[in-house]
Design an enzyme around this catalytic site. Structure first.
Site, PDB file in Angstrom:
ATOM      1  N   ALA A 276      22.831 -16.134   8.055  1.00  0.00           N
ATOM      2  CA  ALA A 276      23.144 -14.637   8.335  1.00  0.00           C
ATOM      3  C   ALA A 276      23.468 -14.485   9.831  1.00  0.00           C
ATOM      4  O   ALA A 276      23.508 -15.104  10.523  1.00  0.00           O
ATOM      5  CB  ALA A 276      22.057 -13.798   7.620  1.00  0.00           C
ATOM      6  N   LYS A 277      23.529 -13.148  10.107  1.00  0.00           N
ATOM      7  CA  LYS A 277      23.954 -12.671  11.280  1.00  0.00           C
ATOM      8  C   LYS A 277      23.259 -13.452  12.584  1.00  0.00           C
ATOM      9  O   LYS A 277      23.539 -13.694  13.819  1.00  0.00           O
ATOM     10  CB  LYS A 277      24.061 -11.143  11.591  1.00  0.00           C
ATOM     11  CG  LYS A 277      25.328 -10.717  11.323  1.00  0.00           C
ATOM     12  CD  LYS A 277      25.392  -9.238  11.730  1.00  0.00           C
ATOM     13  CE  LYS A 277      26.516  -8.343  11.057  1.00  0.00           C
ATOM     14  NZ  LYS A 277      26.026  -7.150  10.575  1.00  0.00           N
TER      15      LYS A 277
END
Ligand code: GLU
Length: 345
Positions: A276-277
């Site tokens: 994810a980010k």
């Protein structure tokens, strides 16, 4: 007799940018269908409205095209099952909801005959397959006794489950529609995971098919769409394996044939969490913007899937010939900063 046509789909949610993890799953899904001569559909899963980002749908299309993937039907090319964007298919979901509301739940009850031998009888109860549920997240967390908190949160404790569908009209509080799951063991023969079993009432709990804001939930939309579009093979990340059992319940309720499922291991960061980010930028669009050749990403992904001994660039046609599900490691692939730097160099 000729085999039924094979139809797979790529179903991005335009809730953010597509990253290396998404690319790996789409690549496997695409190769698994194309290597067997099947058709591919692209469907934009944009019903999760508050999380949908402007421009993300077009970016997903651009990302997939950059990777070299193609499709026979989709929002940009049209096709016999149009529209291919979920927010334009709401009438279909509403019709499915009406069907569910009108369905009675039938349960198998064991009776004992005079000889003492048990026999089963199908008995319709006065409860519907779905019921209006006014519980909030906090209610559910508070009421759940043994905290069955897996990655999906606590199991729904059944607070509203005795409410008939008709009671919805007189409710003053906001409500969602929940599907009453069955109390038995279901089996999925997953192309990658093998035989997987699940007891829905014990492991999943009743799940939402219609959200409080009146929009359809993912579980319902995905089943209605896969059925309507003639999808025979559903390939996606292993995080959706529990959902496959929810979807199986819906297929059964509607009397539809479920697809062949194929759930592949996820891509995770070095901390073991889903990519994810927080793991830094692994967006496909960044690679595109930097002028990186797609063959480099394909090389990394092919190596991660066990299709080549190193990360050297490879073309999509070459991968088509090398595709082999059985070579893919059973554990998640760990994406590191070093791999990312290697791609961008
Ligand atoms: N739209 C979902 C996602 O991007 C995939 C759903 C599915 O494949 O069933 O995670």
């Amino acid at each position: 007799m000729s085999a039924p046509p094979l139809v797979g789909r790529l179903a991005p949610s335009p809730t953010g940018a597509q990253h290396v993890g998404n690319a790996r799953t789409y690549l496997i899904a695409w190769l698994s269908i194309r290597s067997r001569g099947g058709r591919v559909i692209l469907r934009m899963e944009d019903i999760d409205s508050p999380r949908v980002k402007l421009g993300a749908a077009q970016q997903a299309i651009d990302d997939l095209r950059w990777l070299g993937l193609d499709w026979d039907e989709g929002p940009d090319v049209g096709g016999p099952h149009a529209p291919y964007v979920q927010t334009e298919r709401v009438a279909l979901y509403e019709s499915a909801m009406r069907t569910l509301k009108s369905m009675e739940r039938s349960s198998t009850v064991d009776f004992f005959s005079e000889t003492g031998r048990p026999f089963s009888e199908k008995k319709a109860t006065d409860l519907n397959r779905i019921y209006p549920c006014t519980c909030t997240r906090t209610d559910i967390a508070d009421a759940a006794s043994a905290p069955h908190v897996g990655q999906e949160g606590p199991l729904y404790p059944g607070t509203c489950s005795q409410r008939p569908a008709s009671a919805a009209e007189s409710l003053t509080a906001e409500y969602a529609w929940r599907f009453r799951v069955s109390d038995r063991v279901l089996l999925i023969n997953d192309l990658f995971q093998g035989e997987v079993r699940c007891h829905p009432s014990r492991e999943l709990g009743d799940f939402v098919v219609g959200k409080k804001d009146g929009t359809p939930a993912y579980q319902l939309a995905v089943v209605v769409d896969d059925h309507a579009m003639g999808v025979t093979d559903v390939c996606r990340g292993a995080d959706l394996l529990p959902s496959a059992f929810r979807q199986l319940e819906l297929y059964e309720a509607f009397g539809w044939t479920p697809p062949q499922f194929l759930h592949v291991p996820l891509v995770i960061g070095p901390d073991g969490r889903r990519l994810a980010k927080r793991h830094g930028d692994t967006r496909i669009s960044v690679l595109r913007d930097r002028g990186v050749r797609p063959e480099r990403l394909l090389g990394l992904l092919a190596w991660s899937c066990g299709w080549q001994p190193d990360r050297r660039p490879v073309s999509l046609p070459d991968l088509l010939a090398r595709f082999d599900l059985s070579q893919i490691p059973r554990t998640p692939f760990v994406m590191t900063d070093a791999f990312w730097r290697e791609l961008c160099d």
